[in-house]
Motif scaffolding. Structure first.
Motif, PDB file in Angstrom:
ATOM      1  N   LYS A 251       0.792  -1.227   0.000  1.00 25.26           N
ATOM      2  CA  LYS A 251       0.000   0.000   0.000  1.00 25.26           C
ATOM      3  C   LYS A 251       0.828   1.282   0.000  1.00 25.26           C
ATOM      4  O   LYS A 251       0.307   2.352   0.268  1.00 25.26           O
ATOM      5  N   ASP A 254      -0.368   3.055  -3.648  1.00 27.25           N
ATOM      6  CA  ASP A 254      -1.709   2.736  -4.174  1.00 27.25           C
ATOM      7  C   ASP A 254      -2.692   3.885  -3.975  1.00 27.25           C
ATOM      8  O   ASP A 254      -3.882   3.744  -4.220  1.00 27.25           O
ATOM      9  N   ARG A 317       1.953   1.902 -12.392  1.00 25.94           N
ATOM     10  CA  ARG A 317       1.947   0.853 -11.376  1.00 25.94           C
ATOM     11  C   ARG A 317       0.585   0.183 -11.363  1.00 25.94           C
ATOM     12  O   ARG A 317      -0.458   0.840 -11.413  1.00 25.94           O
ATOM     13  N   GLU A 318       0.612  -1.166 -11.289  1.00 25.12           N
ATOM     14  CA  GLU A 318      -0.641  -1.913 -11.275  1.00 25.12           C
ATOM     15  C   GLU A 318      -1.455  -1.652 -10.023  1.00 25.12           C
ATOM     16  O   GLU A 318      -2.680  -1.746 -10.033  1.00 25.12           O
ATOM     17  N   ASP A 319      -0.765  -1.316  -8.901  1.00 21.25           N
ATOM     18  CA  ASP A 319      -1.484  -1.090  -7.647  1.00 21.25           C
ATOM     19  C   ASP A 319      -1.917   0.365  -7.475  1.00 21.25           C
ATOM     20  O   ASP A 319      -2.515   0.718  -6.462  1.00 21.25           O
ATOM     21  N   THR A 321      -4.354   2.329  -7.922  1.00 29.36           N
ATOM     22  CA  THR A 321      -5.779   2.280  -8.266  1.00 29.36           C
ATOM     23  C   THR A 321      -6.611   3.317  -7.515  1.00 29.36           C
ATOM     24  O   THR A 321      -7.796   3.473  -7.793  1.00 29.36           O
ATOM     25  N   ARG A 323      -8.269   6.835  -6.034  1.00 33.71           N
ATOM     26  CA  ARG A 323      -8.872   7.963  -6.755  1.00 33.71           C
ATOM     27  C   ARG A 323      -7.880   9.093  -6.967  1.00 33.71           C
ATOM     28  O   ARG A 323      -8.061   9.936  -7.855  1.00 33.71           O
ATOM     29  N   TYR A 325      -5.129   8.958  -8.366  1.00 32.49           N
ATOM     30  CA  TYR A 325      -4.456   8.842  -9.655  1.00 32.49           C
ATOM     31  C   TYR A 325      -5.383   9.057 -10.851  1.00 32.49           C
ATOM     32  O   TYR A 325      -4.938   9.006 -11.992  1.00 32.49           O
ATOM     33  N   SER A 326      -6.645   9.290 -10.615  1.00 36.40           N
ATOM     34  CA  SER A 326      -7.590   9.489 -11.715  1.00 36.40           C
ATOM     35  C   SER A 326      -7.465  10.898 -12.286  1.00 36.40           C
ATOM     36  O   SER A 326      -6.982  11.814 -11.612  1.00 36.40           O
TER      37      SER A 326
END
Length: 398
Positions: A251, A254, A317-319, A321, A323, A325-326
């Motif tokens: 985490k 993320d 990064r796949e992790d 996810t 908000r 990073y939106s």
């Protein structure tokens, strides 16, 4: 009787103290290492009559390329020591430029610290010795005869993370006697670091004391949080007790840290004499901390007038996810449109993140988003990040 009893206790304490002192003497090798010479060369020594091979490794030696899970990276080189007839191994370096360096020994392949040098730092789970050579840039890392600030290890409540968390805070010289309000720099560590990293490896207190004393930086508070949201404190300093530190814990990247960063700002502004506005807040970070800085500063576009990305880990990064990073492009443009005083990017020419930073700068260029760029020698190393702090801090709050 009472007088005789106290005399007996005092004698016992003195004997005990002398015993511990003698034990410390018996555990030490009576040789000098490292020995720093006038020309800046350094001699390392290790007493090991039965060893077959001893090497020294450290960032004072030319780097070599090694393959890691993160790609090809620079790593410290090695140099062999030579044994004399008394069983003392030694190696003398070339003259070194002014800097703080780290090193350790390899005794028949087994890594060891220097038993003659008690000055150590921890980087993730690795312990190495340190030494300082010369003046110049190195003088920023020394404890000089100047007014000194205070480093406090505090605990703050993070409602968003559901725990009390440990944080390191530097206050400038004279803060305790002053009624003045100060600007704040939030300084973020990289992967594997914690709230100890910048003040220990980064020499933040020494750098700030010296910059302020020379009139090169404004007196400011420097806040160094722990970016690992599953920890309440650094390994050995939190409720999880003693355990081996990891390079990456769950985490960390993320969005959880960025989304709850306001808990830190609220604590600082409720407990310290600060100027609580955008013009008097700065945020900067190295590697993972640069990633956090990038996203925190655009997620809260009205919070910071000064942004510093030191070798920032700008990569998909796949992790990632959360908000936070939106709407990346939209929020970055919003940050630009809101305005700021300084967006500062620095990276080494051989840093494994160089291309990712180059691509990010191309994006900023395409948006006409203003920034300042510094390109240094070397790779993903503390030597660069300490220099970046000495370059970034003087530009703040002018």
């Amino acid at each position: 009787m009472k007088k005789n009893l106290w005399i007996a206790i005092l004698i016992t304490l003195l004997i005990g103290t002398q015993s511990y002192a003698q034990e410390a003497l018996f555990g030490a090798q009576q040789i000098t290492s490292p020995e720093i010479h006038e020309d800046g060369s350094v001699t390392f020594r290790f007493f090991a009559p039965e060893a077959e091979k001893i090497e020294v490794t450290g960032d004072f030696l030319p780097t070599v390329k090694v393959e890691t899970p993160r790609g090809m990276m620079d790593a410290p080189g090695k140099a062999e020591l030579i044994k004399d007839d008394k069983g003392v191994w030694s190696f003398t370096s070339q003259p070194l430029s002014p800097e703080l360096y780290n090193y350790s020994f390899l005794i028949d392949g087994l890594r060891s610290t220097d038993p003659n040098n008690p000055f150590l730092i921890r980087d993730v789970a690795s312990i190495t010795n340190i030494f300082i050579v010369g003046e110049g840039q190195a003088s920023f890392y020394r404890v000089n005869d100047v007014p000194h600030g205070t480093v406090a290890k505090r605990w703050y409540d993070s409602p968003g993370l559901g725990m009390d968390r440990r944080i390191t805070i530097y206050t400038p010289p004279g803060y305790e006697q002053s009624n003045e309000q100060f600007p704040v720099l939030y300084l973020l560590h990289g992967a594997g670091g914690d709230e100890e990293a910048w003040v220990s490896l980064g020499r933040t207190a020494q750098i700030m004391d010296n910059l302020i004393a020379q009139g090169k930086a404004k007196p400011m508070i420097v806040v160094m949080p722990n970016g690992n949201v599953i920890q309440d404190g650094a390994p050995g300093e939190g409720s999880d007790g003693f355990y081996k530190p990891q390079f990456m814990v769950p985490k960390t990247m993320d969005g959880t840290y960025e989304d709850n960063f306001m808990d830190i700002i609220r604590f600082v502004e409720a407990n310290y004499q600060v100027k609580a506005n955008k013009a008097n807040r700065a945020i900067a970070g190295l590697s993972m901390g640069g990633f956090h800085t990038l996203h925190i500063s655009r997620h809260y576009p009205n919070m910071f007038d000064y942004i510093g990305l030191f070798s920032a880990a700008i990569m998909p990064r796949e992790d990632a996810t959360g908000r936070v990073y939106s709407n990346f492009d939209e929020t970055l443009k919003n940050q630009m449109d809101n305005g700021y005083e300084l967006y500062w990017i620095a990276i080494g020419k051989t840093d494994f993140l160089y291309e990712a930073n180059k691509e990010f700068r191309a994006k900023l260029d395409s948006m006409n988003m203003p920034y300042e760029y510094v390109e240094s020698e070397g790779g993903h190393i503390w030597r660069n990040w300490r220099v970046y702090l000495t370059q970034f801090a003087p530009q703040l709050f002018k």
